[in-house]
Motif scaffolding. Sequence first.
Motif, PDB file in Angstrom:
ATOM      1  N   LYS A  54       0.828  -1.210   0.000  1.00 53.38           N
ATOM      2  CA  LYS A  54       0.000   0.000   0.000  1.00 53.38           C
ATOM      3  C   LYS A  54       0.863   1.262   0.000  1.00 53.38           C
ATOM      4  N   ALA A  55       1.968   1.237   0.745  1.00 56.33           N
ATOM      5  CA  ALA A  55       2.882   2.384   0.741  1.00 56.33           C
ATOM      6  C   ALA A  55       3.472   2.589  -0.655  1.00 56.33           C
ATOM      7  N   ARG A  56       3.843   1.483  -1.313  1.00 54.43           N
ATOM      8  CA  ARG A  56       4.340   1.579  -2.691  1.00 54.43           C
ATOM      9  C   ARG A  56       3.253   2.109  -3.618  1.00 54.43           C
ATOM     10  N   ASP A  57       2.043   1.596  -3.474  1.00 54.79           N
ATOM     11  CA  ASP A  57       0.953   1.986  -4.372  1.00 54.79           C
ATOM     12  C   ASP A  57       0.524   3.423  -4.157  1.00 54.79           C
ATOM     13  N   THR A  58       0.717   3.946  -2.940  1.00 50.11           N
ATOM     14  CA  THR A  58       0.425   5.364  -2.707  1.00 50.11           C
ATOM     15  C   THR A  58       1.337   6.229  -3.561  1.00 50.11           C
ATOM     16  N   ARG A  59       2.623   5.883  -3.588  1.00 50.68           N
ATOM     17  CA  ARG A  59       3.566   6.650  -4.418  1.00 50.68           C
ATOM     18  C   ARG A  59       3.263   6.462  -5.902  1.00 50.68           C
ATOM     19  N   LEU A  60       2.935   5.214  -6.280  1.00 49.77           N
ATOM     20  CA  LEU A  60       2.625   4.969  -7.690  1.00 49.77           C
ATOM     21  C   LEU A  60       1.350   5.692  -8.110  1.00 49.77           C
ATOM     22  N   THR A  61       0.375   5.772  -7.220  1.00 44.11           N
ATOM     23  CA  THR A  61      -0.867   6.478  -7.539  1.00 44.11           C
ATOM     24  C   THR A  61      -0.599   7.962  -7.781  1.00 44.11           C
ATOM     25  N   LEU A  62       0.254   8.540  -6.946  1.00 40.48           N
ATOM     26  CA  LEU A  62       0.617   9.948  -7.125  1.00 40.48           C
ATOM     27  C   LEU A  62       1.319  10.155  -8.468  1.00 40.48           C
ATOM     28  N   ILE A  63       2.236   9.238  -8.790  1.00 40.41           N
ATOM     29  CA  ILE A  63       2.939   9.337 -10.081  1.00 40.41           C
ATOM     30  C   ILE A  63       1.968   9.170 -11.238  1.00 40.41           C
ATOM     31  N   THR A  64       1.044   8.206 -11.108  1.00 38.84           N
ATOM     32  CA  THR A  64       0.054   7.972 -12.166  1.00 38.84           C
ATOM     33  C   THR A  64      -0.841   9.192 -12.354  1.00 38.84           C
ATOM     34  N   ALA A  65      -1.227   9.829 -11.235  1.00 43.10           N
ATOM     35  CA  ALA A  65      -2.103  11.000 -11.331  1.00 43.10           C
ATOM     36  C   ALA A  65      -1.406  12.163 -12.031  1.00 43.10           C
ATOM     37  N   VAL A  66      -0.127  12.376 -11.694  1.00 44.89           N
ATOM     38  CA  VAL A  66       0.595  13.523 -12.242  1.00 44.89           C
ATOM     39  C   VAL A  66       1.008  13.274 -13.685  1.00 44.89           C
ATOM     40  N   PHE A  67       1.570  12.110 -13.946  1.00 49.03           N
ATOM     41  CA  PHE A  67       2.126  11.846 -15.283  1.00 49.03           C
ATOM     42  C   PHE A  67       1.202  11.013 -16.176  1.00 49.03           C
ATOM     43  N   GLY A  68       0.102  10.520 -15.602  1.00 46.71           N
ATOM     44  CA  GLY A  68      -0.796   9.698 -16.395  1.00 46.71           C
ATOM     45  C   GLY A  68      -2.163  10.312 -16.598  1.00 46.71           C
ATOM     46  N   LEU A  69      -2.879  10.547 -15.509  1.00 49.81           N
ATOM     47  CA  LEU A  69      -4.242  11.053 -15.636  1.00 49.81           C
ATOM     48  C   LEU A  69      -4.286  12.455 -16.231  1.00 49.81           C
ATOM     49  N   LEU A  70      -3.297  13.279 -15.904  1.00 49.43           N
ATOM     50  CA  LEU A  70      -3.267  14.620 -16.502  1.00 49.43           C
ATOM     51  C   LEU A  70      -2.975  14.560 -17.999  1.00 49.43           C
ATOM     52  N   PHE A  71      -2.364  13.491 -18.422  1.00 48.86           N
ATOM     53  CA  PHE A  71      -2.048  13.303 -19.852  1.00 48.86           C
ATOM     54  C   PHE A  71      -2.627  11.956 -20.299  1.00 48.86           C
ATOM     55  N   LEU A  72      -3.929  11.797 -20.034  1.00 48.51           N
ATOM     56  CA  LEU A  72      -4.590  10.512 -20.226  1.00 48.51           C
ATOM     57  C   LEU A  72      -4.496   9.972 -21.655  1.00 48.51           C
ATOM     58  N   PRO A  73      -4.686  10.780 -22.703  1.00 46.22           N
ATOM     59  CA  PRO A  73      -4.594  10.224 -24.068  1.00 46.22           C
ATOM     60  C   PRO A  73      -3.240   9.574 -24.337  1.00 46.22           C
ATOM     61  N   GLY A  74      -2.169  10.249 -23.890  1.00 48.29           N
ATOM     62  CA  GLY A  74      -0.843   9.671 -24.108  1.00 48.29           C
ATOM     63  C   GLY A  74      -0.642   8.375 -23.333  1.00 48.29           C
ATOM     64  N   MET A  75      -1.143   8.336 -22.080  1.00 50.74           N
ATOM     65  CA  MET A  75      -0.994   7.113 -21.290  1.00 50.74           C
ATOM     66  C   MET A  75      -1.743   5.949 -21.934  1.00 50.74           C
ATOM     67  N   ILE A  76      -2.959   6.235 -22.425  1.00 47.87           N
ATOM     68  CA  ILE A  76      -3.733   5.175 -23.082  1.00 47.87           C
ATOM     69  C   ILE A  76      -3.018   4.677 -24.328  1.00 47.87           C
ATOM     70  N   ALA A  77      -2.447   5.605 -25.091  1.00 44.02           N
ATOM     71  CA  ALA A  77      -1.745   5.214 -26.317  1.00 44.02           C
ATOM     72  C   ALA A  77      -0.544   4.320 -25.997  1.00 44.02           C
ATOM     73  N   TRP A  78       0.239   4.695 -24.993  1.00 50.63           N
ATOM     74  CA  TRP A  78       1.404   3.883 -24.632  1.00 50.63           C
ATOM     75  C   TRP A  78       0.986   2.517 -24.073  1.00 50.63           C
ATOM     76  N   VAL A  79      -0.076   2.469 -23.274  1.00 49.76           N
ATOM     77  CA  VAL A  79      -0.554   1.187 -22.742  1.00 49.76           C
ATOM     78  C   VAL A  79      -1.004   0.275 -23.867  1.00 49.76           C
ATOM     79  N   ILE A  80      -1.724   0.845 -24.852  1.00 52.94           N
ATOM     80  CA  ILE A  80      -2.173   0.035 -25.990  1.00 52.94           C
ATOM     81  C   ILE A  80      -0.968  -0.507 -26.763  1.00 52.94           C
TER      82      ILE A  80
END
Length: 556
Positions: free
Chosen positions: A114-140
């Motif tokens: 959970k401590a790891r996932d808290t940091r990963l969630t913050l990273i995902t929110a800043v670098f992923g959700l704010l740039f959601l189209p790019g994250m979806i493209a890279w995941v695909i």
Amino acid sequence: MANDVFDFSPGAQIPIQGSGGQSVATNALASAAYRDSPVDVILDANSDWHKSTVKPGASKLFKSDYFKPNLGEAFSRAVQERMLGGSRAALIQSFGTDPQTVVEHCLSATNLRKARDTRLTLITAVFGLLFLPGMIAWVIAFRIKDALAKSKDAAFRAVGTVLLAAFGIGALILLWKLPTDRFWPLYVRGAIVAPLIGWFFAKRVAETSAQDLRARWDGLLSGTGVIAKIPEAVPKNPNETAREELRQSLEKLSAEQQSNAVFYAGPKGILGMGTRWGSWQLAEQLTPKDPTREIHQFRSWDLIRIIHDQLKMLERGPLNTGGFPKPSVKHWIVSPIGENADSVSRPDGEDVATFQVKPHEIQRICNHQQFGSGDRHYLGVQFTLWDGQLVITMMITVTVLHETLRIEVTGHALGPVHGLFFAKPAARTKTVNKTVRFWETRDIKLPVVEGREVVRLALRAPLTWFPPVLDYLGGKITLPEPFGLRHAWAAKPWNHRFMADDAMRAATPVLRVVHSAAMQVLAENGVDTERFDNRSMILSGLVQDPAPRKADVYDA
């Protein structure tokens, strides 16, 4: 039920580690909480009678390995839910292990994740959700590459690498050609670059966490003393109800582990103790030694009590040669259940307190419930050997029907924890051809966490606080019922020569102590012991047979 509302402990306490003499088996099971192996390997530890299953995620929309848990995640979740759930079913005792320690390590591993996932969630929110189209493209893009990489055809695997490279080249062209004086072109650049930067930070977090978890995994198996840290189990004030409930759940688990009620499941033997591999019976008629006088009246309990006292002396012998360790001698109340029963129900009522059948009820069952329906009384002498890897239990029951006294001794053996739980973390390597002398190969060390694993952790991280959602998307482990940590993953002891020898060697001394105590009681009460002596000598010869048998499987 009284068992559900009773507070089993004097107050808030810091959970302690497992007791001595059973640390190896306990640590092996606890190490599963820290493992990063594929979840499906748990199926390799299934036995003939106890089978875990891996239930895939029910979601068809997000059906992807990116949401599938690894072994440690699924094991911790399953064990916590089954052993600490508020409305959980009764558990089978885990002889030879300390189940509370295993659960504490599951809680500790969950906290680390959970401590790891808290940091990963913050990273995902800043670098992923704010740039959601790019994250979806890279995941695909990575998803397509992974799908092609699973193909047995080398050409398809190469196509996946080529497509990912083409996607990267296209992203670079966009970065170069787009204008720089408007918002949306700048946002597109950010959507291309930000997920890559986030992936770099996420990889650092994932590698640090993986190294920590692997160190704990290795430490438990190496015996270096890994402590489970669960501060949420120690309430600091009366208002912390969640902590208090967790503390009481752990205390209830320990109390149930000490219960003197067990369950006989036909050919599966006594759950938690293993199958019955041998049975010896001494049954003769009660006749007075003096034909002119009747025998003195005595009950089964009178005989059992003397046997109990003499079994406690098993560790003493005429020679200083080691021999038996101190045995555990205990009165058991055995309830019959079906071979394929999927749950058990512990006795309750005024004759039961904190999962313990009270002494007066034990004595009543011993004297009066010997025929027909109902629970039965057994006197057990148990040896926990090989640091909890082998549990030998000899069960003694005494019945008197009409003028016939029957003393039955049965042997039960619970084997070692499955070898899967003793596998230490191995470094990830890959064999490649040498650059110059290409006909030779060399092993190169790979990162602890590969790129695909970083993506999986980042996608699962925001859902960590919603475990049912993760179960729905990625699946979970379904534990075998009736569940007990120890017997669910026990192997057969007969495949280990010394363990098999120990199990069979224990039978003869126990049988002779029982017979000696019986002869003493019979002689004191005016019973003619000649026939009993003859029968005892015959059994002393039969017990020399070195072959274990399936005593619970009747060929009828």
